[in-house]
Write a protein that holds these residues in place. Structure first.
Motif, mmCIF file in Angstrom:
data_model
loop_
_atom_site.group_PDB
_atom_site.id
_atom_site.type_symbol
_atom_site.label_atom_id
_atom_site.label_comp_id
_atom_site.label_asym_id
_atom_site.label_seq_id
_atom_site.Cartn_x
_atom_site.Cartn_y
_atom_site.Cartn_z
ATOM 1 N N PHE A 1 1.124 8.526 13.818
ATOM 2 C CA PHE A 1 -0.127 7.808 14.060
ATOM 3 C C PHE A 1 -0.145 6.474 13.311
ATOM 4 C CE2 PHE A 1 -1.018 12.398 14.371
ATOM 5 C CZ PHE A 1 -1.305 12.443 15.728
ATOM 6 N N GLU A 2 0.527 6.437 12.167
ATOM 7 C CA GLU A 2 0.631 5.180 11.424
ATOM 8 C C GLU A 2 1.422 4.144 12.218
ATOM 9 O OE1 GLU A 2 2.456 6.488 7.861
ATOM 10 O OE2 GLU A 2 0.590 7.221 6.954
ATOM 11 N N LYS A 3 2.462 4.601 12.931
ATOM 12 C CA LYS A 3 3.317 3.685 13.700
ATOM 13 C C LYS A 3 2.691 3.264 15.015
ATOM 14 C CE LYS A 3 7.655 5.719 11.999
ATOM 15 N NZ LYS A 3 8.835 6.533 12.407
ATOM 16 N N HIS A 4 2.133 4.244 15.735
ATOM 17 C CA HIS A 4 1.715 3.988 17.113
ATOM 18 C C HIS A 4 0.204 4.007 17.334
ATOM 19 C CE1 HIS A 4 5.938 4.296 18.103
ATOM 20 N NE2 HIS A 4 5.980 5.515 17.583
ATOM 21 N N GLY A 5 -0.543 4.439 16.351
ATOM 22 C CA GLY A 5 -1.994 4.474 16.503
ATOM 23 C C GLY A 5 -2.454 5.458 17.565
ATOM 24 N N LEU A 6 -3.651 5.234 18.098
ATOM 25 C CA LEU A 6 -4.224 6.082 19.141
ATOM 26 C C LEU A 6 -4.920 5.208 20.174
ATOM 27 C CD1 LEU A 6 -5.987 9.025 17.223
ATOM 28 C CD2 LEU A 6 -4.051 9.239 18.788
ATOM 29 N N GLU A 7 -4.872 5.665 21.410
ATOM 30 C CA GLU A 7 -5.640 4.981 22.456
ATOM 31 C C GLU A 7 -7.135 5.109 22.135
ATOM 32 O OE1 GLU A 7 -4.619 3.207 25.123
ATOM 33 O OE2 GLU A 7 -2.617 3.368 24.226
ATOM 34 N N PRO A 8 -7.933 4.107 22.508
ATOM 35 C CA PRO A 8 -9.358 4.122 22.153
ATOM 36 C C PRO A 8 -10.113 5.382 22.564
ATOM 37 C CG PRO A 8 -8.728 1.961 22.940
ATOM 38 C CD PRO A 8 -7.536 2.852 23.169
ATOM 39 N N ASP A 9 -9.907 5.876 23.803
ATOM 40 C CA ASP A 9 -10.634 7.065 24.238
ATOM 41 C C ASP A 9 -10.249 8.290 23.409
ATOM 42 O OD1 ASP A 9 -12.116 5.761 26.111
ATOM 43 O OD2 ASP A 9 -10.993 6.491 27.858
ATOM 44 N N ALA A 10 -8.956 8.410 23.106
ATOM 45 C CA ALA A 10 -8.502 9.536 22.293
ATOM 46 C C ALA A 10 -9.093 9.459 20.892
ATOM 47 C CB ALA A 10 -6.978 9.567 22.227
ATOM 48 N N ALA A 11 -9.062 8.266 20.304
ATOM 49 C CA ALA A 11 -9.604 8.091 18.958
ATOM 50 C C ALA A 11 -11.104 8.387 18.934
ATOM 51 C CB ALA A 11 -9.342 6.670 18.475
ATOM 52 N N ARG A 12 -11.793 7.954 19.961
ATOM 53 C CA ARG A 12 -13.242 8.171 20.002
ATOM 54 C C ARG A 12 -13.568 9.645 20.150
ATOM 55 N NH1 ARG A 12 -17.415 4.822 23.958
ATOM 56 N NH2 ARG A 12 -19.348 5.387 22.863
ATOM 57 N N LEU A 13 -12.780 10.365 20.954
ATOM 58 C CA LEU A 13 -13.008 11.803 21.097
ATOM 59 C C LEU A 13 -12.672 12.532 19.795
ATOM 60 C CD1 LEU A 13 -13.882 14.179 22.774
ATOM 61 C CD2 LEU A 13 -11.603 14.247 23.824
ATOM 62 N N VAL A 14 -11.626 12.075 19.094
ATOM 63 C CA VAL A 14 -11.311 12.653 17.783
ATOM 64 C C VAL A 14 -12.501 12.472 16.848
ATOM 65 C CG1 VAL A 14 -9.905 12.386 15.691
ATOM 66 C CG2 VAL A 14 -8.799 12.425 17.936
ATOM 67 N N ARG A 15 -13.090 11.290 16.864
ATOM 68 C CA ARG A 15 -14.240 11.034 15.989
ATOM 69 C C ARG A 15 -15.417 11.942 16.328
ATOM 70 N NH1 ARG A 15 -17.080 5.169 15.760
ATOM 71 N NH2 ARG A 15 -17.761 5.818 17.856
ATOM 72 N N VAL A 16 -15.695 12.102 17.615
ATOM 73 C CA VAL A 16 -16.800 12.969 18.016
ATOM 74 C C VAL A 16 -16.545 14.404 17.558
ATOM 75 C CG1 VAL A 16 -18.036 13.985 19.961
ATOM 76 C CG2 VAL A 16 -17.463 11.556 19.998
ATOM 77 N N LEU A 17 -15.332 14.899 17.782
ATOM 78 C CA LEU A 17 -15.011 16.269 17.391
ATOM 79 C C LEU A 17 -15.060 16.439 15.878
ATOM 80 C CD1 LEU A 17 -12.150 16.983 19.935
ATOM 81 C CD2 LEU A 17 -14.350 18.175 19.809
ATOM 82 N N ARG A 18 -14.571 15.435 15.154
ATOM 83 C CA ARG A 18 -14.657 15.500 13.687
ATOM 84 C C ARG A 18 -16.109 15.624 13.233
ATOM 85 N NH1 ARG A 18 -14.165 10.038 10.640
ATOM 86 N NH2 ARG A 18 -16.205 9.950 11.699
ATOM 87 N N ASP A 19 -16.979 14.804 13.814
ATOM 88 C CA ASP A 19 -18.380 14.823 13.408
ATOM 89 C C ASP A 19 -19.056 16.135 13.792
ATOM 90 O OD1 ASP A 19 -17.994 12.315 12.356
ATOM 91 O OD2 ASP A 19 -18.960 11.254 14.012
ATOM 92 N N LEU A 20 -18.677 16.703 14.921
ATOM 93 C CA LEU A 20 -19.232 17.996 15.313
ATOM 94 C C LEU A 20 -18.777 19.096 14.355
ATOM 95 C CD1 LEU A 20 -18.845 17.784 19.198
ATOM 96 C CD2 LEU A 20 -20.985 17.709 17.902
ATOM 97 N N GLU A 21 -17.504 19.066 13.974
ATOM 98 C CA GLU A 21 -17.018 20.060 13.002
ATOM 99 C C GLU A 21 -17.716 19.862 11.658
ATOM 100 O OE1 GLU A 21 -15.423 22.437 14.080
ATOM 101 O OE2 GLU A 21 -13.907 21.870 15.548
ATOM 102 N N ARG A 22 -17.981 18.626 11.287
ATOM 103 C CA ARG A 22 -18.656 18.337 10.022
ATOM 104 C C ARG A 22 -20.106 18.811 10.009
ATOM 105 N NH1 ARG A 22 -17.258 12.050 8.441
ATOM 106 N NH2 ARG A 22 -15.255 12.404 7.394
ATOM 107 N N SER A 23 -20.703 18.975 11.175
ATOM 108 C CA SER A 23 -22.121 19.352 11.245
ATOM 109 C C SER A 23 -22.351 20.831 10.941
ATOM 110 C CB SER A 23 -22.690 19.018 12.625
ATOM 111 O OG SER A 23 -22.150 19.887 13.624
ATOM 112 N N THR A 24 -21.295 21.539 10.590
ATOM 113 C CA THR A 24 -21.377 22.988 10.393
ATOM 114 C C THR A 24 -22.376 23.381 9.313
ATOM 115 O OG1 THR A 24 -19.093 23.258 11.113
ATOM 116 C CG2 THR A 24 -20.052 25.061 9.853
ATOM 117 N N MET A 25 -22.439 22.642 8.206
ATOM 118 C CA MET A 25 -23.329 23.037 7.117
ATOM 119 C C MET A 25 -24.796 22.926 7.535
ATOM 120 S SD MET A 25 -21.225 24.193 5.100
ATOM 121 C CE MET A 25 -22.472 24.750 3.937
ATOM 122 N N ALA A 26 -25.121 21.900 8.314
ATOM 123 C CA ALA A 26 -26.492 21.797 8.814
ATOM 124 C C ALA A 26 -26.795 22.967 9.745
ATOM 125 C CB ALA A 26 -26.678 20.476 9.550
#
Length: 274
Positions: free
Chosen positions: A39-64
């Motif tokens: 990922f450091e070399k090639h990065g991520l396509e915008p849609d993939a990165a955005r979906l990763v961000r959404v999923l990360r935030d959903l997983e983070r919402s567990t404590m609430a």
């Protein structure tokens, strides 16, 4: 006199999911399993990165989400609370793994701002209740509210696993990360499915409460706190197009097949498809 519908316990049943083993074998810290140099070399396509961000935030919402569950009778159910403590631990580390991918790729820097107005729909009003209002409402629902919580958890697992599979299809470099997430989440799904089917089959009240919970929830769970544009992106990227609509249709069918949930899946399918 207490009726069966108001009983404080679920009818005895043989359970297959071993909560003690689940706790002993909890999966955490996945960064060592991920080749971040890719990922450091090639990065991520915008849609993939955005979906990763959404999923990360959903997983983070567990404590609430845990806070909302544990102000109800669910906190008195030893089996469910024992599961939830390990479930929250595993979801924390899934969020950390997704965060590692975003850090290594630096893709988050180029994504649209993760902020903005929220959807304010009447059908999601219940999902916006604060902790105190949830506690008061749950007091009237009684112990059968546990069925609603595990059934919602099951529906959410079907939805989020579909999102992870979609992520893998649009970014092959994420296949290892997705495989790890699905392996972790498979046990979550098995627990929720076993508990939901058992509890729904045992009580008409549990079925009524679960229908109300499912119909009033913003999907995936935690989405109600996300900006409207991020929710629209999630629906479009995961459930848009012919394949996405078929995925949503399958989830709807699974939900409607649960005891007492006939037709509920159609409503959830309609929410998922953009």
């Amino acid at each position: 006199m207490t009726t069966n519908d108001e009983a404080t316990t679920v009818a005895p049943a043989t359970t297959v999911f071993d909560v003690s083993e689940f706790a002993r074998t909890a999966k955490g810290y996945h960064r060592d399993e991920i080749d971040l140099s890719e990922f450091e070399k090639h990065g991520l396509e915008p849609d993939a990165a955005r979906l990763v961000r959404v999923l990360r935030d959903l997983e983070r919402s567990t404590m609430a989400r845990m806070r909302n569950l544990l102000v109800t009778a669910t906190h008195k159910d030893a089996r469910v609370t024992a599961f939830l403590s390990t479930w929250a631990y595993e979801k924390f580390w899934l969020a950390d793994a997704l965060d590692a991918v975003l850090e290594a790729s630096r893709a988050e820097e180029d994504l649209p701002a993760d902020e903005g107005h929220h959807r304010l729909t009447a059908s999601e009003r219940r999902d916006r209740r604060g902790t105190i209002r949830r506690a008061i409402s749950a007091n009237f629902a009684g112990p059968q509210i546990v069925a609603a919580h595990v059934t919602a958890g099951l529906a959410d697992e079907w939805i989020t696993q579909a999102a992870y599979r979609r992520l893998s299809s649009i970014a092959g470099t994420l296949s290892t990360v997705v495989d790890t997430a699905l392996q972790v989440k498979d046990r979550h799904l098995r627990f929720f499915q076993e508990e939901a089917e058992r509890r729904l089959a045992a009580s008409p009240k549990a079925r009524r409460l679960s229908r109300t919970e499912l119909l009033g929830t913003a999907w995936p769970i935690g989405a109600v706190e996300r900006p409207a544009e991020e929710r629209s992106f999630f629906e479009r990227i995961v459930f848009g197009g012919a394949e996405g609509r078929e995925e949503a249709r399958g989830i709807g069918a699974l939900i409607s097949a649960l005891p007492g949930m006939t037709g509920v899946g159609n409503s959830i399918e309609a929410k998922l498809v953009p």
